[in-house]
Write a protein that holds these residues in place. Structure first.
Motif, PDB file in Angstrom:
ATOM      1  N   ALA A  12      57.637  39.573 -18.919  1.00  0.00           N
ATOM      2  CA  ALA A  12      58.461  40.689 -19.390  1.00  0.00           C
ATOM      3  C   ALA A  12      57.908  41.261 -20.689  1.00  0.00           C
ATOM      4  N   LEU A  15      65.675  41.260 -22.683  1.00  0.00           N
ATOM      5  CA  LEU A  15      66.021  42.286 -21.704  1.00  0.00           C
ATOM      6  C   LEU A  15      67.332  42.993 -22.039  1.00  0.00           C
ATOM      7  N   VAL A  58      66.972  38.643 -14.400  1.00  0.00           N
ATOM      8  CA  VAL A  58      67.984  39.106 -15.356  1.00  0.00           C
ATOM      9  C   VAL A  58      69.290  39.456 -14.653  1.00  0.00           C
ATOM     10  N   PHE A  64      66.843  49.465 -19.898  1.00  0.00           N
ATOM     11  CA  PHE A  64      67.068  48.279 -20.716  1.00  0.00           C
ATOM     12  C   PHE A  64      67.609  48.675 -22.076  1.00  0.00           C
ATOM     13  N   MET A 104      61.424  40.196 -13.172  1.00  0.00           N
ATOM     14  CA  MET A 104      62.375  40.589 -14.217  1.00  0.00           C
ATOM     15  C   MET A 104      63.704  41.030 -13.612  1.00  0.00           C
TER      16      MET A 104
END
Length: 196
Positions: A153, A188, A126, A168, A122
């Motif tokens: 995720a 995300l 991201v 997040f 993740m």
């Protein structure tokens, strides 16, 4: 897709983005100060974050102590080289030690290795997306890679880690038939329509 191949592909592509950010624009052109979709980081701070956290993941997954604060990491003149060296070490650690263990990432208590693995996926997918968007480069992750990271995720990220002051932001709604990388970005807390 094999877990190690998935991680290796994500890290390789993120390393290419770091090299592109530093090499195409060049420090003299002011690339470090450019805005990113991750509001607390400009491009330079995001690159430092990526390298510092990868060094932490690499050390801890290899069973070594990591005394530095990854949030204070400052990359040298070759951040892509630093990132690639830590990438190779992280992949080697997963190949050597596998998933049947706990890993103490930032504290004394350990987390299941599979959770730490998914956290790494993740993190570097991201923030790779953030870096691509900020530097005007194509997002390099394949549909298959993004879809796999999204599944992980959704299974890993609980609601209490979202919101102001948290790691997040709230989920950004994205059409169900949108590309997986856009759905991952939205999940995300990123807006796929963000532009520098």
């Amino acid at each position: 897709m094999n877990d190690i191949a998935l991680l290796s592909g994500v890290l390789s592509k993120t390393g290419d983005l770091i090299e592109g950010a530093a090499g195409v624009e060049g420090a003299e052109a002011g690339w470090r100060g450019s805005a990113t979709p991750c509001e607390e980081y400009d491009v330079g701070a995001l690159v430092d974050h990526l390298v510092g956290w990868l060094q932490l993941f690499e050390a801890r997954c290899d069973g070594r102590a990591y005394e530095a604060d990854p949030a204070r990491h400052r990359s040298g003149p070759d951040p892509a080289g630093e990132f690639r060296a830590a990438s190779a070490g992280l992949v080697a650690a997963w190949e050597k030690y596998g998933f049947d263990r706990e890993i103490a990432l930032t504290g004394e208590s350990g987390l299941p290795a599979a959770m730490v693995f998914d956290m790494a996926l993740m993190e570097f997918t991201v923030h790779g997306w953030d870096l691509a968007m900020a530097t005007g480069r194509p997002v390099p992750f394949t549909e298959r890679e993004a879809a796999e990271v999204l599944v992980r995720a959704e299974a890993t990220l609980p609601p209490q880690y979202r919101g102001e002051g948290m790691a997040f932001g709230p989920i950004v709604p994205v059409a169900e038939d949108a590309p997986a990388v856009d759905r991952l970005a939205g999940f995300l807390g990123r807006d796929p329509a963000w532009r520098a």
